[in-house]
Design a protein around this motif. Sequence first.
Motif, PDB file in Angstrom:
ATOM      1  N   GLY A  43     -22.070 -60.231 -27.341  1.00  0.00           N
ATOM      2  CA  GLY A  43     -23.232 -61.103 -27.336  1.00  0.00           C
ATOM      3  C   GLY A  43     -24.562 -60.402 -27.224  1.00  0.00           C
ATOM      4  O   GLY A  43     -25.594 -61.050 -27.122  1.00  0.00           O
ATOM      5  N   PHE A  44     -24.543 -59.092 -27.209  1.00  0.00           N
ATOM      6  CA  PHE A  44     -25.801 -58.355 -27.173  1.00  0.00           C
ATOM      7  C   PHE A  44     -26.269 -58.149 -28.604  1.00  0.00           C
ATOM      8  O   PHE A  44     -26.244 -57.040 -29.129  1.00  0.00           O
ATOM      9  CB  PHE A  44     -25.638 -57.020 -26.436  1.00  0.00           C
ATOM     10  N   GLY A  45     -26.695 -59.223 -29.248  1.00  0.00           N
ATOM     11  CA  GLY A  45     -27.094 -59.183 -30.650  1.00  0.00           C
ATOM     12  C   GLY A  45     -28.278 -58.279 -30.922  1.00  0.00           C
ATOM     13  O   GLY A  45     -28.529 -57.892 -32.059  1.00  0.00           O
ATOM     14  N   SER A  46     -28.983 -57.927 -29.857  1.00  0.00           N
ATOM     15  CA  SER A  46     -30.115 -57.024 -30.052  1.00  0.00           C
ATOM     16  C   SER A  46     -29.657 -55.644 -30.518  1.00  0.00           C
ATOM     17  O   SER A  46     -30.466 -54.878 -31.040  1.00  0.00           O
ATOM     18  CB  SER A  46     -30.919 -56.906 -28.767  1.00  0.00           C
ATOM     19  N   VAL A  47     -28.384 -55.322 -30.357  1.00  0.00           N
ATOM     20  CA  VAL A  47     -27.851 -54.046 -30.844  1.00  0.00           C
ATOM     21  C   VAL A  47     -28.014 -53.969 -32.357  1.00  0.00           C
ATOM     22  O   VAL A  47     -28.357 -52.915 -32.900  1.00  0.00           O
ATOM     23  CB  VAL A  47     -26.374 -53.871 -30.432  1.00  0.00           C
ATOM     24  N   VAL A  48     -27.808 -55.079 -33.038  1.00  0.00           N
ATOM     25  CA  VAL A  48     -27.979 -55.112 -34.489  1.00  0.00           C
ATOM     26  C   VAL A  48     -29.440 -54.862 -34.852  1.00  0.00           C
ATOM     27  O   VAL A  48     -29.734 -54.103 -35.785  1.00  0.00           O
ATOM     28  CB  VAL A  48     -27.491 -56.460 -35.065  1.00  0.00           C
ATOM     29  N   ILE A  49     -30.342 -55.462 -34.109  1.00  0.00           N
ATOM     30  CA  ILE A  49     -31.773 -55.270 -34.372  1.00  0.00           C
ATOM     31  C   ILE A  49     -32.165 -53.815 -34.124  1.00  0.00           C
ATOM     32  O   ILE A  49     -32.883 -53.212 -34.925  1.00  0.00           O
ATOM     33  CB  ILE A  49     -32.618 -56.228 -33.494  1.00  0.00           C
ATOM     34  N   VAL A  50     -31.678 -53.230 -33.040  1.00  0.00           N
ATOM     35  CA  VAL A  50     -31.970 -51.832 -32.736  1.00  0.00           C
ATOM     36  C   VAL A  50     -31.393 -50.927 -33.818  1.00  0.00           C
ATOM     37  O   VAL A  50     -32.037 -49.962 -34.244  1.00  0.00           O
ATOM     38  CB  VAL A  50     -31.425 -51.452 -31.339  1.00  0.00           C
ATOM     39  N   TYR A  51     -30.176 -51.239 -34.295  1.00  0.00           N
ATOM     40  CA  TYR A  51     -29.553 -50.443 -35.351  1.00  0.00           C
ATOM     41  C   TYR A  51     -30.420 -50.455 -36.617  1.00  0.00           C
ATOM     42  O   TYR A  51     -30.681 -49.416 -37.220  1.00  0.00           O
ATOM     43  CB  TYR A  51     -28.154 -50.969 -35.671  1.00  0.00           C
ATOM     44  N   VAL A  52     -30.880 -51.630 -37.010  1.00  0.00           N
ATOM     45  CA  VAL A  52     -31.709 -51.748 -38.214  1.00  0.00           C
ATOM     46  C   VAL A  52     -33.040 -51.006 -38.019  1.00  0.00           C
ATOM     47  O   VAL A  52     -33.512 -50.318 -38.930  1.00  0.00           O
ATOM     48  CB  VAL A  52     -31.944 -53.230 -38.586  1.00  0.00           C
ATOM     49  N   LEU A  53     -33.622 -51.115 -36.839  1.00  0.00           N
ATOM     50  CA  LEU A  53     -34.862 -50.388 -36.568  1.00  0.00           C
ATOM     51  C   LEU A  53     -34.647 -48.877 -36.643  1.00  0.00           C
ATOM     52  O   LEU A  53     -35.470 -48.155 -37.211  1.00  0.00           O
ATOM     53  CB  LEU A  53     -35.414 -50.767 -35.189  1.00  0.00           C
ATOM     54  N   LEU A  54     -33.551 -48.396 -36.064  1.00  0.00           N
ATOM     55  CA  LEU A  54     -33.251 -46.967 -36.140  1.00  0.00           C
ATOM     56  C   LEU A  54     -32.985 -46.541 -37.575  1.00  0.00           C
ATOM     57  O   LEU A  54     -33.360 -45.441 -37.987  1.00  0.00           O
ATOM     58  CB  LEU A  54     -32.064 -46.623 -35.241  1.00  0.00           C
ATOM     59  N   TRP A  55     -32.344 -47.398 -38.353  1.00  0.00           N
ATOM     60  CA  TRP A  55     -32.081 -47.112 -39.763  1.00  0.00           C
ATOM     61  C   TRP A  55     -33.402 -46.861 -40.498  1.00  0.00           C
ATOM     62  O   TRP A  55     -33.524 -45.950 -41.299  1.00  0.00           O
ATOM     63  CB  TRP A  55     -31.335 -48.286 -40.364  1.00  0.00           C
ATOM     64  N   VAL A  56     -34.401 -47.665 -40.175  1.00  0.00           N
ATOM     65  CA  VAL A  56     -35.699 -47.543 -40.836  1.00  0.00           C
ATOM     66  C   VAL A  56     -36.507 -46.366 -40.280  1.00  0.00           C
ATOM     67  O   VAL A  56     -37.149 -45.631 -41.034  1.00  0.00           O
ATOM     68  CB  VAL A  56     -36.493 -48.866 -40.679  1.00  0.00           C
ATOM     69  N   LEU A  57     -36.469 -46.178 -38.962  1.00  0.00           N
ATOM     70  CA  LEU A  57     -37.345 -45.201 -38.321  1.00  0.00           C
ATOM     71  C   LEU A  57     -36.795 -43.774 -38.272  1.00  0.00           C
ATOM     72  O   LEU A  57     -37.575 -42.825 -38.273  1.00  0.00           O
ATOM     73  CB  LEU A  57     -37.681 -45.665 -36.902  1.00  0.00           C
ATOM     74  N   MET A  58     -35.472 -43.627 -38.192  1.00  0.00           N
ATOM     75  CA  MET A  58     -34.893 -42.281 -38.095  1.00  0.00           C
ATOM     76  C   MET A  58     -34.930 -41.591 -39.446  1.00  0.00           C
ATOM     77  O   MET A  58     -34.509 -42.172 -40.448  1.00  0.00           O
ATOM     78  CB  MET A  58     -33.431 -42.341 -37.622  1.00  0.00           C
ATOM     79  N   PRO A  59     -35.402 -40.357 -39.494  1.00  0.00           N
ATOM     80  CA  PRO A  59     -35.375 -39.637 -40.768  1.00  0.00           C
ATOM     81  C   PRO A  59     -33.948 -39.246 -41.137  1.00  0.00           C
ATOM     82  O   PRO A  59     -33.081 -39.145 -40.266  1.00  0.00           O
ATOM     83  CB  PRO A  59     -36.220 -38.389 -40.493  1.00  0.00           C
ATOM     84  N   LYS A  60     -33.716 -39.057 -42.413  1.00  0.00           N
ATOM     85  CA  LYS A  60     -32.410 -38.636 -42.888  1.00  0.00           C
ATOM     86  C   LYS A  60     -32.229 -37.148 -42.612  1.00  0.00           C
ATOM     87  O   LYS A  60     -33.162 -36.363 -42.744  1.00  0.00           O
ATOM     88  CB  LYS A  60     -32.306 -38.890 -44.389  1.00  0.00           C
ATOM     89  N   GLN A  61     -31.026 -36.761 -42.215  1.00  0.00           N
ATOM     90  CA  GLN A  61     -30.727 -35.367 -41.914  1.00  0.00           C
ATOM     91  C   GLN A  61     -30.848 -34.512 -43.172  1.00  0.00           C
ATOM     92  O   GLN A  61     -30.366 -34.887 -44.238  1.00  0.00           O
ATOM     93  CB  GLN A  61     -29.305 -35.280 -41.357  1.00  0.00           C
ATOM     94  N   GLN A  62     -31.507 -33.368 -43.052  1.00  0.00           N
ATOM     95  CA  GLN A  62     -31.621 -32.431 -44.167  1.00  0.00           C
ATOM     96  C   GLN A  62     -30.328 -31.628 -44.271  1.00  0.00           C
ATOM     97  O   GLN A  62     -29.800 -31.189 -43.253  1.00  0.00           O
ATOM     98  CB  GLN A  62     -32.791 -31.462 -43.939  1.00  0.00           C
ATOM     99  N   PRO A  63     -29.804 -31.415 -45.468  1.00  0.00           N
ATOM    100  CA  PRO A  63     -28.627 -30.562 -45.608  1.00  0.00           C
ATOM    101  C   PRO A  63     -28.938 -29.149 -45.116  1.00  0.00           C
ATOM    102  O   PRO A  63     -30.088 -28.709 -45.172  1.00  0.00           O
ATOM    103  CB  PRO A  63     -28.357 -30.562 -47.116  1.00  0.00           C
ATOM    104  N   PRO A  64     -27.932 -28.423 -44.620  1.00  0.00           N
ATOM    105  CA  PRO A  64     -28.174 -27.068 -44.125  1.00  0.00           C
ATOM    106  C   PRO A  64     -28.784 -26.177 -45.204  1.00  0.00           C
ATOM    107  O   PRO A  64     -28.378 -26.208 -46.359  1.00  0.00           O
ATOM    108  CB  PRO A  64     -26.793 -26.555 -43.727  1.00  0.00           C
TER     109      PRO A  64
END
Length: 76
Positions: A43-64
Motif C-alpha cells: 500500500g505504499f503507492g508512493s514507491v511507484v511515484i519515487v521510482y518514476v521520479l528516479l527514472w527521470v532524474l537519474m542519469p544513465k550509466q556510461q559504459p566502461p
Amino acid sequence: MSKKLARSTDDAWIAGVCGGIAAYTGSNPNLIRLLAAVLTILGFGSVVIVYVLLWVLMPKQQPPGVQTITHQPPAA
C-alpha cells in the motif's frame, strides 16, 4: 574514482533504477526489486511515484571506457 548514482544499463528490468541503486549501495539488485515490490503491494503507492521520479532524474550509466566530452570555447 568517485561512486555516482546512475541507472544501470546492464542490470535493468524496466529502467535500471533498482539495478543502479544496488550498484551504488553494493547490494543485490533482486533484493532492491523485491523490497520495492513488497512496499508497493503493502500500500505504499508512493514507491511507484519515487521510482518514476528516479527514472527521470537519474542519469544513465556510461559504459566502461566511455567519457563524456564537453565543448569548451577557445581561449581568447
